[in-house]
Scaffold this active site. Sequence first.
Site, PDB file in Angstrom:
ATOM      1  CD  GLU A 173      19.519 -23.814 -15.905  1.00  0.00           C
ATOM      2  OE1 GLU A 173      18.115 -24.308 -16.234  1.00  0.00           O
ATOM      3  OE2 GLU A 173      20.160 -24.481 -15.254  1.00  0.00           O
ATOM      4  CG  ASP A 180      -0.222  -0.143   2.543  1.00  0.00           C
ATOM      5  OD1 ASP A 180       0.576   0.971   2.750  1.00  0.00           O
ATOM      6  OD2 ASP A 180      -0.279  -1.183   3.143  1.00  0.00           O
TER       7      ASP A 180
END
Length: 726
Positions: free
Chosen positions: A611, A531
């Site tokens: 990777e 928030d």
Amino acid sequence: MGIHYQQENRIFTLQTEHATYQMKVDNFGFLLHLYYGGKITGSMDYLLTYYDRGFSGNPFDAGADRTYSMDVLPQEYPVLGTGDYRNSALVIRNGDESECCDLRYVSHRIYRGKYALKGLPAVYASEEEAETLEILLEDSASRVQVKLLYGVLEKEDIITRSAEISNCGTGSIIVEKAASACLDFMTGDYDLLSFWGRHVMERNLQRREIAHGSFCIGSRRGTSSHQYNPAVILAGKDTTEEHGGCYGLVFVYSGNFMCEAERDQYGQTRMLMGLQSDLFHYSLEQGENLTVPETILSYTDKGFGQLSIQFHRCILNHICRSKYRDQPRPVILNSWEAAYFDFDGETISRLAENAAALGIDMVVMDDGWFGKREDDNSGLGDWQVNERKLGCTLKELIEKVNGVGVKFGIWIEPEMVSEDSILYREHPDWALRIPGRKPVRGRNQLVLDFSREEVREAVFDAVCRVLDQGNVEYVKWDMNRSITDIYSMQDKQGRVAYDYVLGVYDFLEKLTTRYPDMLIEGCSGGGGRFDAGMLYYTPQIWCSDNTDALDRVLIQYGTSFLYPISAVAAHVSAVPNHQTGRSVSLHTRGVVAMTGAFGYELDPGKLTDEEKEEIRKQVRQYKKHEELIRKGDYYRLSDPFRDAHAAWQFTSENGDRVLLNVVMLETHGNMPVTYVKLRGLKADKVYEDTDTGKRYQGSALMEAGMPMPVEPGEYLARQIELYVRQ
Ligand code: GLA
């Protein structure tokens, strides 16, 4: 100047670049709302109509005039007990138990700059950027006063609202309900967009009609919650990403809230945003006051995309205060999904070495480094480094990490206590508990009473003793349960839920003051406290405990409507994903996590050389575009809840640089081609794809789109950089 007052008809007009907000003090001293929407000039009081409406009461001062009723008139701050039977912004219980408060205009003040709120986060702005209007209202019988606060950031198209309720009478009163913003619309049909969710699946978008009756979302969990976010959009029925009127309401608060949308008997719409009225009975003795947290309002007639841009700019530039507001965020490797509780100092050092080799900036030692904490059943509250587990001191560990050129960060959960901890054994009364009852447990832990200063101070000292041991450059502030047993060993139980949140803010204010250079990341089981209140202290928040790239596309989509991309912490994790079991390519995981403050949440030691090489490339790519992602204009180009693909775009302020991201959400045989239409480009310029050298006219990309290659494979992603050819 954004704020004007016309003395002759007592009209207040707030002007932003593209919107107007107007209200009026009428003959009885009531503050009526006249208008909020696209820019207008002139007085809008002609919109007020007066008819004799059955069963709608009339204020005593109206005498025999039955056409005047608070039940029908649009208001700035409606109060229960005045003859308005709709949802109210304020409910006061007076000393004699009556529930009534009749607020009338007393005075007002206009000044340069933006008001601040004591103990609460709020939008900040310079004297050149903002103006403030304060309107003082009073109930003459009880001498309850309400100061309505309006902040106007003209250029940003932002209006903020807050309210201060003061008991200027002689007895005590209880505030039973208090909102900071009310928006009354005399006419129009509206939809409400809200963001609902659950742990590991936050901020799903719901759009629903505001029908007769009242629709309410909110939280009673002590935090803003995973379940409903304190941010909503009120929109016209036809409003889309690119067209139509819409209003955003963002509550700058991290605790219990309530947002109500109501269509009344005459088809008028009322929106309220404020404190949750359950678990809240805020007593005010003579001379005391209560500040209702701020609501940020913004309007545009250009659809959700433009509304998002307005909120992104406001929150990044006028809510976030950290130095990281304007600085590249470090790429993080977090130990949680790499090792969970199963690590020692060696593990962290190895992560750091791997991070260094991959170009990652920082290693974060997550949960498990303190007290007795081998799992999540014990140890919270004991903020002492478990040197036996680490095999070294914290200082030594940090030196090792820094020694390989990597920054060090750490996880804390200051608001919590495990029953199995030294702290709890010494101070059982520090946890929130109702005397004579067994507490409700969550993740097998209890919540410390942060409304009490002595509790906060003890935890603060313990946390600082850890942070002072070495060069800690980041803290992840977690909060892993919903609050129950709202009862404090202090008196005034009806204040505890609110005072708790102010206690958290007080702690964070002290922490950010003492460590101004530290990056603090908010977290509550992922995005359970995502928030604008937290963003005042923590410029980024762990968006979700769900790191599955496909789910993250949805979670980040919902989050993007009102929160800036820079606020969204997003990491690439291992496959099969730990939350969903799904496997998605490393490339797709990278593209999705780059829509935020980027990082990794895996053990690079378990990766193949290919990777690792790909991660090195990803980190380089992210760093190249970090500023564009943090500060650029963000556009949603598809609706991933509906479309077979997700597409979004970052554009530099001057429109010259673009980063287009596309993830295919569905695969079928003989797939049709997906055309992605871009937005916010310069129509007359030619954009070049840096990878392929292909050139496109800006207008063509916006009108006809760019075809995506059809390839076999699941969840394929593309990231395309476009630059204007000079
Ligand atoms: C929460 C957080 C995770 C992790 C764990 C540690 O769930 O969201 O990222 O920090 O706590 O217990």
